[in-house]
Design a protein around this motif. Structure first.
Motif, PDB file in Angstrom:
ATOM      1  N   GLU A  42       0.835  -1.206   0.000  1.00 33.61           N
ATOM      2  CA  GLU A  42       0.000   0.000   0.000  1.00 33.61           C
ATOM      3  C   GLU A  42       0.869   1.256   0.000  1.00 33.61           C
ATOM      4  OE1 GLU A  42      -2.302  -0.723   3.490  1.00 33.61           O
ATOM      5  OE2 GLU A  42      -3.924  -1.744   2.406  1.00 33.61           O
ATOM      6  N   GLU A  43       1.933   1.213   0.790  1.00 30.74           N
ATOM      7  CA  GLU A  43       2.857   2.347   0.847  1.00 30.74           C
ATOM      8  C   GLU A  43       3.522   2.565  -0.512  1.00 30.74           C
ATOM      9  OE1 GLU A  43       4.721   5.591   2.135  1.00 30.74           O
ATOM     10  OE2 GLU A  43       3.356   4.437   3.409  1.00 30.74           O
ATOM     11  N   LEU A  44       3.947   1.474  -1.134  1.00 36.69           N
ATOM     12  CA  LEU A  44       4.599   1.584  -2.442  1.00 36.69           C
ATOM     13  C   LEU A  44       3.619   2.114  -3.486  1.00 36.69           C
ATOM     14  CD1 LEU A  44       7.111   1.168  -4.152  1.00 36.69           C
ATOM     15  CD2 LEU A  44       6.444  -1.228  -4.467  1.00 36.69           C
ATOM     16  N   ALA A  45       2.378   1.660  -3.425  1.00 36.80           N
ATOM     17  CA  ALA A  45       1.360   2.163  -4.357  1.00 36.80           C
ATOM     18  C   ALA A  45       1.184   3.669  -4.205  1.00 36.80           C
ATOM     19  CB  ALA A  45       0.030   1.448  -4.120  1.00 36.80           C
ATOM     20  N   ASP A  46       1.118   4.135  -2.957  1.00 37.17           N
ATOM     21  CA  ASP A  46       0.953   5.573  -2.708  1.00 37.17           C
ATOM     22  C   ASP A  46       2.178   6.365  -3.176  1.00 37.17           C
ATOM     23  OD1 ASP A  46      -1.565   5.251  -1.642  1.00 37.17           O
ATOM     24  OD2 ASP A  46      -0.874   5.134   0.436  1.00 37.17           O
TER      25      ASP A  46
END
Length: 221
Positions: free
Chosen positions: A96-100
């Motif tokens: 999720e962090e990488l997507a953001d």
């Protein structure tokens, strides 16, 4: 550290270092304390030394990602996050962090890949379905829009018909697809659009929206 008590945290870390001078875990706590104190360069040096000792230490790798983000270095944060996920690929929060991070750089295709991994790890979260659909809608093209329509539909399903944003997503995808001569509409697409419009109008009608119901009804008609 979580309570913001720097003095007590410093004392505790110092005591731990005396008791366990060779512990990587304690050294990681020292790095976190340095981060708390705003000494980011020293924290990075500490983490780099720890990774030389244990290159696969995913906890330290995750701290490197957070550190780079704290310093505003998004490319470095992305690289650190990718390295971390190579070691611990089942960390949903990291995906999720990488997507953001990718989205902050306008890298929607890469963000979409991250969301696919998230959906594989946890397929029953409506917000993840909606976010993936949002990214596909942003990418555009009939194929992406058709897929986004399906994921908006599942987001509505998982929210028990309460995800207003997903309903609007259905309407936007449907409108774009309907205007394309290359796209052949299906009966289920028409039904999904009709249900989404009905749910949106019922939502506004049930609330005291100061006349917004009539405006929304006119727009969706």
């Amino acid at each position: 550290m979580d309570c913001g008590d720097g003095d007590l945290a410093r004392k505790c870390v110092g005591d731990l270092e005396k008791a366990f001078p060779k512990s990587i875990r304690v050294s990681r706590l020292r790095g976190m304390l340095l981060e708390m104190q705003g000494k980011f360069e020293l924290a990075e040096e500490k983490y780099s030394i720890l990774l030389e000792r244990d290159p696969q230490n995913y906890r330290v790798m995750k701290r490197m990602c957070g550190l780079a983000k704290s310093r505003g270095n998004v490319p470095a944060a992305i690289s650190a996050c990718i390295a971390y996920l190579k070691v611990n690929a089942v960390d949903k929060e990291a995906w999720e962090e990488l997507a953001d991070l990718y989205l902050s750089q306008g890298m929607c295709k890469q963000a979409a890949y991250c969301m696919e991994e998230i959906l594989l790890l946890d397929p029953f979260v409506g917000a993840s379905h909606r976010k993936y659909a949002d990214i596909l809608y942003t990418l555009g093209g009939n194929e992406n829009l058709a897929t986004a329509l399906k994921y908006y539909s599942s987001a509505i399903k998982f929210s028990n018909g309460k995800d207003l944003r997903a309903m609007y997503g259905v309407c936007l995808c449907y409108a774009n697809l309907a205007s394309s001569k290359a796209f052949v509409k299906k009966a289920e697409d028409d039904e999904l659009h009709r249900l989404s419009v009905d749910l949106i109008l019922k939502t506004y009608q049930a609330r005291n929206t100061n006349g917004k119901y009539e405006i929304v009804k006119a727009v969706l008609s």
